[in-house]
Motif scaffolding. Structure first.
Motif, PDB file in Angstrom:
ATOM      1  N   ILE A   1       0.836  -1.304  -0.023  1.00  0.00           N
ATOM      2  CA  ILE A   1       0.058   0.078   0.199  1.00  0.00           C
ATOM      3  C   ILE A   1       0.516   1.392   0.494  1.00  0.00           C
ATOM      4  N   GLY A   2       2.102   1.060   0.227  1.00  0.00           N
ATOM      5  CA  GLY A   2       2.680   2.180   0.411  1.00  0.00           C
ATOM      6  C   GLY A   2       4.425   2.172   0.344  1.00  0.00           C
ATOM      7  N   TRP A   3       5.253   2.912   0.877  1.00  0.00           N
ATOM      8  CA  TRP A   3       6.928   3.208   1.210  1.00  0.00           C
ATOM      9  C   TRP A   3       6.900   3.807   2.010  1.00  0.00           C
ATOM     10  N   THR A   4       7.320   3.540   3.352  1.00  0.00           N
ATOM     11  CA  THR A   4       8.348   4.005   4.685  1.00  0.00           C
ATOM     12  C   THR A   4       9.014   5.095   4.128  1.00  0.00           C
ATOM     13  N   THR A   5       9.409   6.300   4.621  1.00  0.00           N
ATOM     14  CA  THR A   5       9.959   7.496   4.563  1.00  0.00           C
ATOM     15  C   THR A   5      10.786   7.934   5.802  1.00  0.00           C
ATOM     16  N   ALA A   6      12.321   7.482   5.685  1.00  0.00           N
ATOM     17  CA  ALA A   6      12.740   8.043   6.903  1.00  0.00           C
ATOM     18  C   ALA A   6      13.895   8.794   6.794  1.00  0.00           C
TER      19      ALA A   6
ATOM     20  N   ALA B   1      19.292   9.137  15.108  1.00  0.00           N
ATOM     21  CA  ALA B   1      18.744   8.552  15.751  1.00  0.00           C
ATOM     22  C   ALA B   1      18.052   8.315  13.650  1.00  0.00           C
ATOM     23  N   ILE B   2      17.044   7.499  13.572  1.00  0.00           N
ATOM     24  CA  ILE B   2      16.597   6.725  12.053  1.00  0.00           C
ATOM     25  C   ILE B   2      15.149   7.421  12.142  1.00  0.00           C
ATOM     26  N   LEU B   3      14.295   7.985  12.069  1.00  0.00           N
ATOM     27  CA  LEU B   3      12.909   8.011  12.159  1.00  0.00           C
ATOM     28  C   LEU B   3      11.991   8.439  11.615  1.00  0.00           C
ATOM     29  N   SER B   4      11.065   7.901  11.512  1.00  0.00           N
ATOM     30  CA  SER B   4       9.896   7.655  10.510  1.00  0.00           C
ATOM     31  C   SER B   4       9.671   9.200   9.997  1.00  0.00           C
ATOM     32  N   HIS B   5       9.391  10.137   9.399  1.00  0.00           N
ATOM     33  CA  HIS B   5       9.226  10.847   8.864  1.00  0.00           C
ATOM     34  C   HIS B   5       7.643  11.265   9.237  1.00  0.00           C
ATOM     35  N   ILE B   6       6.648  10.203  10.192  1.00  0.00           N
ATOM     36  CA  ILE B   6       5.679  10.601  10.440  1.00  0.00           C
ATOM     37  C   ILE B   6       5.408  11.444  11.939  1.00  0.00           C
ATOM     38  N   PHE B   7       7.480  11.166  12.271  1.00  0.00           N
ATOM     39  CA  PHE B   7       7.746  11.948  13.346  1.00  0.00           C
ATOM     40  C   PHE B   7       8.493  13.330  12.856  1.00  0.00           C
ATOM     41  N   VAL B   8       9.406  13.187  12.427  1.00  0.00           N
ATOM     42  CA  VAL B   8      10.802  13.668  12.449  1.00  0.00           C
ATOM     43  C   VAL B   8       9.535  15.407  11.343  1.00  0.00           C
ATOM     44  N   ASN B   9       9.282  15.028  10.908  1.00  0.00           N
ATOM     45  CA  ASN B   9       8.606  16.307   9.859  1.00  0.00           C
ATOM     46  C   ASN B   9       8.732  17.494   9.938  1.00  0.00           C
ATOM     47  N   ASP B  10       8.010  18.095  11.077  1.00  0.00           N
ATOM     48  CA  ASP B  10       7.428  18.695  11.135  1.00  0.00           C
ATOM     49  C   ASP B  10       8.225  19.524  12.587  1.00  0.00           C
ATOM     50  N   ASP B  11       9.423  18.812  12.991  1.00  0.00           N
ATOM     51  CA  ASP B  11      10.695  19.411  14.008  1.00  0.00           C
ATOM     52  C   ASP B  11      12.014  19.434  12.943  1.00  0.00           C
ATOM     53  N   ILE B  12      12.067  19.096  12.167  1.00  0.00           N
ATOM     54  CA  ILE B  12      12.931  19.611  10.555  1.00  0.00           C
ATOM     55  C   ILE B  12      12.835  21.264  10.412  1.00  0.00           C
ATOM     56  N   GLU B  13      10.886  21.086   9.845  1.00  0.00           N
ATOM     57  CA  GLU B  13      10.901  22.364   9.028  1.00  0.00           C
ATOM     58  C   GLU B  13      10.933  23.052  10.550  1.00  0.00           C
ATOM     59  N   ALA B  14      10.669  23.049  11.485  1.00  0.00           N
ATOM     60  CA  ALA B  14      10.720  24.049  13.098  1.00  0.00           C
ATOM     61  C   ALA B  14      12.679  24.335  13.367  1.00  0.00           C
ATOM     62  N   GLY B  15      13.289  23.641  12.939  1.00  0.00           N
ATOM     63  CA  GLY B  15      14.652  23.488  13.638  1.00  0.00           C
ATOM     64  C   GLY B  15      15.264  22.488  14.821  1.00  0.00           C
ATOM     65  N   ARG B  16      14.121  22.100  14.992  1.00  0.00           N
ATOM     66  CA  ARG B  16      14.185  21.908  16.058  1.00  0.00           C
ATOM     67  C   ARG B  16      15.123  20.388  16.851  1.00  0.00           C
ATOM     68  N   LEU B  17      15.266  19.576  14.938  1.00  0.00           N
ATOM     69  CA  LEU B  17      16.164  18.650  14.421  1.00  0.00           C
ATOM     70  C   LEU B  17      16.436  19.056  12.661  1.00  0.00           C
ATOM     71  N   THR B  18      17.709  18.358  12.553  1.00  0.00           N
ATOM     72  CA  THR B  18      18.550  18.471  11.195  1.00  0.00           C
ATOM     73  C   THR B  18      18.199  17.221  10.487  1.00  0.00           C
ATOM     74  N   ASN B  19      18.093  17.331   9.372  1.00  0.00           N
ATOM     75  CA  ASN B  19      18.210  16.263   8.090  1.00  0.00           C
ATOM     76  C   ASN B  19      20.012  16.083   8.695  1.00  0.00           C
ATOM     77  N   VAL B  20      19.677  14.719   8.936  1.00  0.00           N
ATOM     78  CA  VAL B  20      21.648  14.562   8.383  1.00  0.00           C
ATOM     79  C   VAL B  20      22.390  14.012   7.469  1.00  0.00           C
ATOM     80  N   MET B  21      22.945  13.667   6.772  1.00  0.00           N
ATOM     81  CA  MET B  21      23.784  12.726   5.266  1.00  0.00           C
ATOM     82  C   MET B  21      22.649  13.331   4.347  1.00  0.00           C
ATOM     83  N   PRO B  22      22.206  13.892   4.426  1.00  0.00           N
ATOM     84  CA  PRO B  22      20.332  13.788   2.704  1.00  0.00           C
ATOM     85  C   PRO B  22      21.505  12.878   1.739  1.00  0.00           C
TER      86      PRO B  22
END
Length: 301
Positions: A157-162, A236-257
């Motif tokens: 039904i879909g694919w994970t994104t982390a 940490a490797i975490l699902s976009h479900i958890f971290v999308n808002d944090d990345i946008e707000a600067g609370r977390l950084t997407n490392v090694m894009p």
């Protein structure tokens, strides 16, 4: 004897592991449950359960009866749906097993499903490892990656994104890894889904890269890892479900894009396509629709 009712009672006894717990679930007395199971055994001239003062154990005949009983109940449910298709309404309980990130994502949207189907009940089970669907009476299970048993119906039904993430504070102290080979020099935190969280896999667009990490923190709940990452505990490797808002707000950084975590197929498995009850089809269709509404889960790209 109502054999369909007796079969349902027997399955609930197997699921709960006791006559008294099954009685509570079914709204019956414990002696009534015991009588139904005894009548079922007498009808088939077989003993399905070994009874002791402290426990129940399935006999070989009892184990063989489980998939047969499920087929009978599914067939009876399908007959009821066919008899009044236009007026059919999803009703009854659906047991749904899902990994925690997707379960939390679904839970925000479940009230709309339940409002649309007033007679539907849903039991949501958070589980990362595969279940024994028949023995545990699980109607649907979401599995990431390999779907497992070939005896089950599997629908992708879909694919994970982390994302590999860390807090700005951690990166200021320790620096950011530039490639997967740099990870052993960092504090890593793992969400462990049944023993598969300590080998991290990435893609550079052409090849898959696996890195074995020695985590400073391991948890079987992603919420704990997410909170620790926000507090600067490490990578940490975490699902976009958890971290999308944090990345946008600067609370977390997407490392090694340039080396995103490997994506996995999201599969729904269930015991049988034949005579799939309306209540189960309703929940399955709901999950498919929810996943397709999320761009990061809907596409394999």
């Amino acid at each position: 004897m109502d054999i369909v009712s007796a079969l349902k009672t027997y399955l609930r006894v197997v699921e709960t592991g006791s006559f008294s717990a099954a009685a509570v679930d079914l709204g019956l007395t414990q002696p009534a449950v015991s009588r139904q199971v005894s009548a079922l055994e007498a009808h088939f001239s077989s003993r399905f359960l070994h009874r002791t003062t402290n426990a129940l154990a399935l006999t070989a005949e009892g184990e063989r009866m489980i998939p047969l009983a499920l087929k009978v109940i599914e067939a009876v449910d399908a007959l009821g749906e066919t008899a009044d298709r236009e007026g059919a309404a999803a009703s009854g309980k659906v047991r749904l097993s899902v990994p925690a990130p997707l379960g939390l994502y679904l839970s925000d949207r479940l009230p709309a499903l339940l409002d649309a189907h007033p007679r539907l009940q849903l039991e949501l089970i958070f589980r990362g490892e595969p279940s024994d669907l028949v023995a545990e009476a699980i109607d649907l299970e979401v599995r990431l990656g390999d779907a497992g048993s070939s005896g089950l119906i599997c629908r992708r039904i879909g694919w994970t994104t982390a994302f590999l993430v860390a807090s700005p504070d951690y990166l200021k102290r320790r620096g950011a890894p530039r490639s997967p080979e740099d990870l052993p020099g960092h504090d890593c935190m793992c969400y462990d889904r049944g023993g598969n969280g300590r080998s991290w896999r990435f893609s550079n667009g052409a090849d898959d890269i696996a890195v074995r990490v020695a985590p400073r923190l391991v948890a079987n709940n992603p919420v704990a890892v997410h909170r620790a990452a926000l507090m600067g505990g490490g990578l940490a490797i975490l699902s976009h479900i958890f971290v999308n808002d944090d990345i946008e707000a600067g609370r977390l950084t997407n490392v090694m894009p340039g080396f995103p975590p490997l994506r996995l197929p999201i599969n729904v498995v269930y015991p049988s396509r034949r005579n799939l009850p309306l209540r189960v089809r309703t929940v399955l269709d709901f999950m498919i629709d929810v996943v397709r509404q999320d761009a990061l889960m809907a596409s394999a790209g």
